[in-house]
Design an enzyme around this catalytic site. Structure first.
Site, PDB file in Angstrom:
ATOM      1  CD  GLN A 277      83.916  50.633  78.591  1.00 41.63           C
ATOM      2  OE1 GLN A 277      83.399  51.671  78.169  1.00 41.63           O
ATOM      3  NE2 GLN A 277      85.198  50.358  78.409  1.00 41.63           N
TER       4      GLN A 277
ATOM      5  CG  ASP B 260      85.182  45.930  84.726  1.00 44.87           C
ATOM      6  OD1 ASP B 260      85.259  47.169  84.833  1.00 44.87           O
ATOM      7  OD2 ASP B 260      85.717  45.306  83.796  1.00 44.87           O
TER       8      ASP B 260
ATOM      9  CE  LYS C 198      88.558  51.371  80.252  1.00 45.65           C
ATOM     10  NZ  LYS C 198      88.989  51.371  78.843  1.00 45.65           N
TER      11      LYS C 198
ATOM     12  CG  HIS D 131      88.844  44.023  80.081  1.00 48.03           C
ATOM     13  ND1 HIS D 131      90.116  43.848  80.591  1.00 48.03           N
ATOM     14  CD2 HIS D 131      88.948  44.990  79.132  1.00 48.03           C
ATOM     15  CE1 HIS D 131      90.948  44.668  79.978  1.00 48.03           C
ATOM     16  NE2 HIS D 131      90.273  45.365  79.078  1.00 48.03           N
TER      17      HIS D 131
ATOM     18  CB  CYS E  95      91.341  43.336  76.806  1.00 49.33           C
ATOM     19  SG  CYS E  95      92.874  44.211  76.460  1.00 49.33           S
TER      20      CYS E  95
END
Length: 411
Positions: free
Chosen positions: A209, A206, A232, A129, A369
């Site tokens: 998700q 990261d 999220k 991202h 992104c």
């Protein structure tokens, strides 16, 4: 189609989400998850009946809110397997968390083993991202650190064999997505941590998700930094988490100045609070912390394993249905975590999204992104369907019907 989903004991939680009306297929959870009533109620209650500032007031309500705010920090620590709540820094989101790390490591004492500067290298991947690319480029432009990029495997995973061959003692940091926001591919995070540590590098993950879909234990993984956003994870927007090992946080200087992050201030000199307060200047997003606490409680009551199994079944169904349409190209691995990106031959993804909206199906269309990934895939954009606990086989059916209409309209 229903058989595959039934075998996983599909979740039936749509009634918990008041913002999803009957007949609307919301397939944009990777962008932001809808909020369950439990989270909405927690936020409403905090503003309506218990609101006060934290850490400063001597009156009872302020003390109670401080306890609730810090209880949320402890809840996050348990949720991701952190050794201590003091390793949890509250931020505005994963983007701010990564920027915080980049800014602090570039400003740390040059004698520190965590310093990043000229002569050092950072390893990223093609599927990151923008939030895990641009902060490191800003650091590069300021300090002269170099950036290397790992390619992907044929099915859209970070190529860890290639990464292992690329890593050298000059690499001080590896920063990878735990789960790709475009392809849904899942990183072998434990292997990535071991590889990074073999050359003396630190690993930042990261987890935006990953945390809504997979059990995450940062201690078991062995990473050094982990970031994610509350929205999220069925929580509120404008709130997120940075976890880092305690010894690293202790070595990092503050990145913003103001109230709450200080020990003592004079015009001659200021001394700073220990972590995590050192990195939380100003009045925090108090209610955001309480909303995240409620979201974690909600998700763990369902079970991350159950959520992953449910979304995996929906992914299988989606790939089977869309894969049967000749003009549809699917991206990413067959076992992606809750996300399916695709393209319809001869149709721009924005047109796909517009027609699906007419069919009451909400997807994401664009570069997500992740423009370097689009370049690697050889497309300007993709359409993306992403699932949550509220989705069902009926949503997959609606998506497939909508794509069939797209192909009829565009011939």
């Amino acid at each position: 189609m229903a058989t595959a989903l039934a075998q996983t004991r599909p979740l039936d939680l749509l009634a918990d989400f008041p913002a999803i009306p009957t007949g609307w297929a919301y397939l944009d959870t990777a962008a932001t998850a809808q909020k369950p009533r439990a989270v909405i109620d927690a936020i409403t209650r905090a503003y309506d009946t218990t609101y006060a500032t934290v850490h400063r007031g001597v009156y009872q309500r302020s003390a109670d809110m401080t306890l609730a705010y810090e209880a949320a920090r402890k809840r996050v620590a348990r949720f991701i397997g952190a050794a201590s709540a003091d390793e949890i820094v509250f931020v505005r989101g994963a983007t701010e968390g990564i920027n915080l790390v980049a800014q602090c490591l570039g400003a740390i004492n040059r004698d520190s083993p965590y310093f990043l500067g000229a002569g050092d290298r950072i390893l990223l991947s093609q599927l990151e991202h923008h939030s895990n690319i641009v902060p490191w480029q800003l650091l590069r432009d300021r300090t002269g650190v170099a950036i290397d990029v790992v390619p992907l495997t044929a099915d859209g995973r970070i190529d860890l064999d290639a990464a292992e061959a690329m890593l050298t003692p000059a690499h001080k940091l590896v920063a990878f997505a735990h789960v790709s926001n475009v392809l849904g591919s899942v990183l072998d995070a434990k292997r990535a941590a071991a590889m990074a540590h073999r050359v003396g590098a630190k690993l930042l993950l990261d987890g935006c998700q990953a945390v809504p879909r997979l059990p995450v234990d940062v201690t078991e993984i062995g990473c050094d930094f982990y970031v994610f956003s509350a929205h999220k994870l069925y929580g509120p927007t404008g709130f997120g988490v940075l976890w880092a090992k305690g010894e690293i946080l202790d070595a990092m200087p503050p990145w913003q100045g103001g109230g709450a992050m200080i020990d003592r201030v004079t015009f001659a000199r200021t001394t700073y609070a220990p972590p995590p307060a050192r990195f939380e200047a100003g009045t925090p997003h108090i209610v955001g912390a309480l909303g995240l606490h409620a979201a974690i409680d909600y998700v763990e009551a369902i079970g991350l394993d159950a959520i992953h199994a449910h979304e995996a079944a929906l992914v299988r169904m989606t790939r089977e249905r869309l894969g049967a349409i000749n003009s549809v190209r699917l991206f990413g691995p067959d076992d992606s975590a809750g996300i399916v990106s695709f393209a319809v031959e001869g149709v721009h993804p924005h047109d796909v999204g517009t027609i699906l909206d007419e069919e009451r199906v909400a997807i994401r269309a664009g570069h997500h992104c992740a423009q370097p990934l689009m370049d690697a895939l050889g497309v300007p954009a993709t359409a993306r369907a992403s699932f949550g606990v509220y989705n069902s086989a009926a949503d997959v059916d609606a998506l497939a019907r909508g794509i069939e209409r797209v192909t009829r309209i565009f011939g």
